[in-house]
Design an enzyme around this catalytic site. Structure first.
Site, PDB file in Angstrom:
ATOM      1  N   TRP A  97       0.815  -1.221   0.000  1.00  0.00           N
ATOM      2  CA  TRP A  97       0.000   0.000   0.000  1.00  0.00           C
ATOM      3  C   TRP A  97       0.848   1.270   0.000  1.00  0.00           C
ATOM      4  CZ3 TRP A  97       1.816   2.581   4.081  1.00  0.00           C
ATOM      5  CH2 TRP A  97       2.392   1.828   5.119  1.00  0.00           C
ATOM      6  N   ASN A  98       2.152   1.187   0.242  1.00  0.00           N
ATOM      7  CA  ASN A  98       2.876   2.457   0.466  1.00  0.00           C
ATOM      8  C   ASN A  98       3.201   3.218  -0.819  1.00  0.00           C
ATOM      9  OD1 ASN A  98       4.844   0.597  -0.188  1.00  0.00           O
ATOM     10  ND2 ASN A  98       6.301   1.270   1.350  1.00  0.00           N
ATOM     11  N   GLY A 118       6.688  -6.374  -0.403  1.00  0.00           N
ATOM     12  CA  GLY A 118       5.969  -6.309   0.862  1.00  0.00           C
ATOM     13  C   GLY A 118       6.870  -6.733   2.001  1.00  0.00           C
ATOM     14  N   SER A 119       6.274  -7.281   3.024  1.00  0.00           N
ATOM     15  CA  SER A 119       7.028  -7.591   4.237  1.00  0.00           C
ATOM     16  C   SER A 119       7.873  -8.858   4.060  1.00  0.00           C
ATOM     17  CB  SER A 119       6.062  -7.786   5.407  1.00  0.00           C
ATOM     18  OG  SER A 119       5.199  -8.865   5.132  1.00  0.00           O
ATOM     19  N   GLU A 123      10.944  -8.152  -3.163  1.00  0.00           N
ATOM     20  CA  GLU A 123      11.378  -6.823  -2.683  1.00  0.00           C
ATOM     21  C   GLU A 123      10.789  -6.655  -1.290  1.00  0.00           C
ATOM     22  OE1 GLU A 123      13.307  -4.726  -4.185  1.00  0.00           O
ATOM     23  OE2 GLU A 123      13.358  -5.429  -6.253  1.00  0.00           O
ATOM     24  N   GLU A 172      14.627  -4.360  -9.753  1.00  0.00           N
ATOM     25  CA  GLU A 172      13.614  -3.681 -10.544  1.00  0.00           C
ATOM     26  C   GLU A 172      14.205  -2.378 -11.056  1.00  0.00           C
ATOM     27  OE1 GLU A 172      10.250  -3.612  -7.753  1.00  0.00           O
ATOM     28  OE2 GLU A 172       9.493  -5.367  -8.819  1.00  0.00           O
TER      29      GLU A 172
HETATM   30  P1  NAP Z   1       2.560  -7.083   3.518  1.00  0.00           P
HETATM   31  O1  NAP Z   1       1.656  -7.271   4.677  1.00  0.00           O
HETATM   32  O2  NAP Z   1       3.570  -8.130   3.243  1.00  0.00           O
HETATM   33  O3  NAP Z   1       1.601  -6.834   2.270  1.00  0.00           O
HETATM   34  C1  NAP Z   1       2.101  -6.670   0.967  1.00  0.00           C
HETATM   35  C2  NAP Z   1       1.147  -7.306  -0.017  1.00  0.00           C
HETATM   36  O4  NAP Z   1       1.076  -8.717   0.243  1.00  0.00           O
HETATM   37  C3  NAP Z   1      -0.296  -6.792   0.073  1.00  0.00           C
HETATM   38  O5  NAP Z   1      -0.861  -6.791  -1.215  1.00  0.00           O
HETATM   39  C4  NAP Z   1      -0.957  -7.851   0.942  1.00  0.00           C
HETATM   40  O6  NAP Z   1      -2.347  -7.922   0.742  1.00  0.00           O
HETATM   41  C5  NAP Z   1      -0.269  -9.098   0.435  1.00  0.00           C
HETATM   42  N1  NAP Z   1      -0.290 -10.239   1.345  1.00  0.00           N
HETATM   43  C6  NAP Z   1      -0.383 -10.259   2.691  1.00  0.00           C
HETATM   44  N2  NAP Z   1      -0.350 -11.534   3.143  1.00  0.00           N
HETATM   45  C7  NAP Z   1      -0.242 -12.335   2.051  1.00  0.00           C
HETATM   46  C8  NAP Z   1      -0.161 -13.755   1.854  1.00  0.00           C
HETATM   47  N3  NAP Z   1      -0.172 -14.601   2.876  1.00  0.00           N
HETATM   48  N4  NAP Z   1      -0.043 -14.199   0.602  1.00  0.00           N
HETATM   49  C9  NAP Z   1      -0.036 -13.367  -0.450  1.00  0.00           C
HETATM   50  N5  NAP Z   1      -0.101 -12.018  -0.329  1.00  0.00           N
HETATM   51  C10 NAP Z   1      -0.189 -11.515   0.903  1.00  0.00           C
HETATM   52  O7  NAP Z   1       3.389  -5.761   3.620  1.00  0.00           O
HETATM   53  P2  NAP Z   1       2.931  -4.360   4.173  1.00  0.00           P
HETATM   54  O8  NAP Z   1       3.295  -4.324   5.592  1.00  0.00           O
HETATM   55  O9  NAP Z   1       1.552  -4.017   3.787  1.00  0.00           O
HETATM   56  O10 NAP Z   1       3.895  -3.445   3.302  1.00  0.00           O
HETATM   57  C11 NAP Z   1       4.991  -2.806   3.806  1.00  0.00           C
HETATM   58  C12 NAP Z   1       6.239  -3.663   3.653  1.00  0.00           C
HETATM   59  O11 NAP Z   1       6.639  -3.671   2.287  1.00  0.00           O
HETATM   60  C13 NAP Z   1       7.384  -3.125   4.428  1.00  0.00           C
HETATM   61  O12 NAP Z   1       8.096  -4.151   5.048  1.00  0.00           O
HETATM   62  C14 NAP Z   1       8.227  -2.457   3.352  1.00  0.00           C
HETATM   63  O13 NAP Z   1       9.580  -2.316   3.703  1.00  0.00           O
HETATM   64  C15 NAP Z   1       8.017  -3.380   2.211  1.00  0.00           C
HETATM   65  N6  NAP Z   1       8.326  -2.717   0.950  1.00  0.00           N
HETATM   66  C16 NAP Z   1       9.429  -3.144   0.260  1.00  0.00           C
HETATM   67  C17 NAP Z   1       9.776  -2.509  -0.925  1.00  0.00           C
HETATM   68  C18 NAP Z   1      10.979  -2.932  -1.699  1.00  0.00           C
HETATM   69  O14 NAP Z   1      11.100  -2.543  -2.858  1.00  0.00           O
HETATM   70  N7  NAP Z   1      11.884  -3.708  -1.148  1.00  0.00           N
HETATM   71  C19 NAP Z   1       8.973  -1.462  -1.412  1.00  0.00           C
HETATM   72  C20 NAP Z   1       7.858  -1.072  -0.679  1.00  0.00           C
HETATM   73  C21 NAP Z   1       7.547  -1.726   0.507  1.00  0.00           C
HETATM   74  P3  NAP Z   1      -3.372  -7.114   1.699  1.00  0.00           P
HETATM   75  O15 NAP Z   1      -3.063  -5.695   1.547  1.00  0.00           O
HETATM   76  O16 NAP Z   1      -4.694  -7.442   1.135  1.00  0.00           O
HETATM   77  O17 NAP Z   1      -3.135  -7.620   3.083  1.00  0.00           O
END
Ligand code: NAP
Length: 491
Positions: free
Chosen positions: A163-164, A241-242, A263, A471
């Protein structure tokens, strides 16, 4: 549905799409369920999206699979032309896309406009790179043989985004995938689906054929992810994501040996050496730490300041943080929007409380903002150390903790004492030190004398628990291709 678009002041109400996109059709969930999407600045309802899960995801993968041969079979220039047209449409509708983004995500409008330009930049760059997806002819080891390599698209790609950066995280996956000839199924974060759906709408207007881009929405991310990782028609998954979810998806992808780009989270060190331009370093911290209210994966998380300049730097930073204007991103000259949700606010509060309980000193902020909701005051903490929670994991909020160090060796050891390795920053005017520290930092991206490092023309990605894959840049295209070796005999 029109009333939501009117409330947002969109010039083109058609950009607020409240259906998922499968095989070129805007559709509802099979069972008809819908999920609400709200503005984090004021909890206002922005609209709803279909509550989809495994069955709809499977249909989207089927649609992408059916569309793949024709898309992959186009000339590179034909694919590039579609990407160029989509780039132009994004810029034409930049203001509407930015307003949608701010409404669902909360970031200040100026940052949202910047994100649209950044996201569109990937489409332009990879339109150019599509035409350079070349193999090579290799000097042969045998007189009667000729050897060559071909780069071919991986196939159907699943994309799961956070979402960020609801537009940019998708733009930088979509652009290289489409350029390479892949077709895609995207699952945007449920809190911010409208930026992705607007991209889907513009992609259709740009002439992306049915089935080449599919977008599914729903609150059961695990079910959608499990279908993606379990479906043999999907050949690669690109996830941002995380780290925890990334590891789950990697484990789920093992039985089918899917290609992966992950990522994941970061824990970026930001080092200020005593020979640095302190004013420039303060500007760098503001740019890196406070962008998107501290909610970026490359945000400075631990700010290390050399002992001899610690007090002077802290004073300048606190003065700069005091100037930051907090508010609704759609109004006025806001520089700091709300946090995405109550869970994010609770994490920030917990990190600050833990730091204070373990000896940190509050220089400014340290509490919820008077605006209420999920607004938090920009914060600087002094005397941070490695035992604190904020040293071990991303705070993902507007909290700048200052750590103290004495020598270069000392700070390298502290900076690398984390399982993560996405971005690292340092400020110095010493050329030799620039080389030494760049090489010593364990991360995928280094910023020297700058807090802003992201661009479509350079490779972005992490090491260690921050994931793998790149990327952007010319390497970004390769992540969506297979390298095939062809040996021609009997000459
Ligand atoms: P997240 O909970 O891992 O969510 C990211 C995405 O994964 C969302 O679309 C989420 O859907 C989905 N998701 C959650 N659980 C899942 C599962 N079991 N199977 C498949 N998909 C699943 O991460 P967040 O906390 O929202 O995002 C922030 C994180 O992203 C931070 O750790 C940040 O550092 C990281 N990030 C990394 C980068 C990079 O380029 N390295 C860039 C931006 C952000 P829902 O929203 O529907 O739960």
């Amino acid at each position: 549905m029109g009333s939501h678009a009117e409330g947002l002041g969109l010039n083109d109400a058609g950009l607020l799409r409240q259906h998922a996109l499968i095989g070129g059709q805007w559709c509802d969930a099979d069972a008809g369920g819908r999920c609400e999407v709200r503005n984090p600045a004021n909890a206002a309802l922005l609209g709803t999206v279909p509550e989809m899960a495994a069955a709809e995801t499977r249909r989207a993968i089927d649609a992408a699979h059916a569309a793949f041969p024709a898309w992959a079979g186009k000339t590179a220039d034909a694919r590039a032309q579609v990407l160029r047209d989509l780039h132009a449409l994004m810029l034409e509708h930049q203001e509407d896309l930015a307003r949608l983004l701010t409404a669902e995500q909360g970031k200040p409008l100026a940052e949202a406009r910047g994100e649209i330009t950044y996201s569109a930049g990937y489409l332009q760059w990879f339109a150019e790179q599509a035409r350079r997806m070349d193999g090579e002819v290799i000097q042969s080891h045998a007189a009667d043989k000729r050897l060559l390599t071909l780069r071919q698209p991986v196939g159907v790609v699943g994309m799961i985004t956070p979402w960020n950066f609801p537009s940019a995280m998708l733009g930088r996956k979509l652009a290289p995938a489409l350029a390479a000839g892949c077709t895609v199924v995207c699952k945007p974060a449920l809190q911010t689906p409208f930026s992705a759906l607007a991209l889907g709408e513009l992609a259709q207007r740009a002439g992306v054929p049915p089935g080449v881009i599919n977008i599914v929405t729903g609150h059961d991310a695990a079910a959608i992810g499990a279908e993606m990782t379990g479906n043999p028609k999907l050949r690669k998954l690109s996830f941002t994501g995380s780290t925890a979810v990334g590891k789950t998806l990697m484990a789920q992808s093992a039985p089918d040996l899917k290609r992966l780009s992950l990522e994941l989270g970061g824990n970026a060190p930001f080092i200020v050496f005593d020979d640095a331009d302190l004013d420039a370093a303060v500007a760098g911290v503001i740019a890196s730490k406070f962008r998107n209210t501290g909610q970026t994966c490359v945000c400075a998380n631990r700010i290390f300041v050399q002992a001899s300049v610690y007090a002077a730097f802290a004073e300048k930073l606190v003065a700069a943080v005091r100037q930051l204007r907090v508010g609704d991103g759609l109004q006025g000259e806001t520089e700091q929007g709300p946090l995405i949700d109550a869970k994010a606010l609770a994490k920030v509060e917990a990190h600050v409380a833990d730091a204070l309980a373990n000896g940190a000193r509050l220089a400014i902020g340290g509490q919820r903002h008077a605006l209420g909701g999920t607004f938090y005051t920009p914060t600087v903490l002094l005397d941070a150390d490695a035992r604190m929670q904020l040293a071990q994991e991303e705070t993902f909020g507007p909290v700048a903790p200052l750590f103290c160090f004495t020598t270069e060796a000392d700070v390298i050891a502290q900076a690398n004492a984390t399982p993560f390795g996405l971005a690292g920053y340092f400020y110095t005017r010493d050329l030799a030190r620039s080389w030494r520290v760049s090489e010593a930092l364990q991360c995928g991206i280094v910023g020297i004398n700058t807090g802003l490092i992201s661009t479509e023309v350079a490779p972005f990605g992490g090491i260690k628990h921050s994931g793998f894959g790149r990327e952007g840049g010319k390497d970004g295209l390769h992540d969506y291709t297979e390298l095939k070796y062809v040996c021609v005999g009997g000459l």
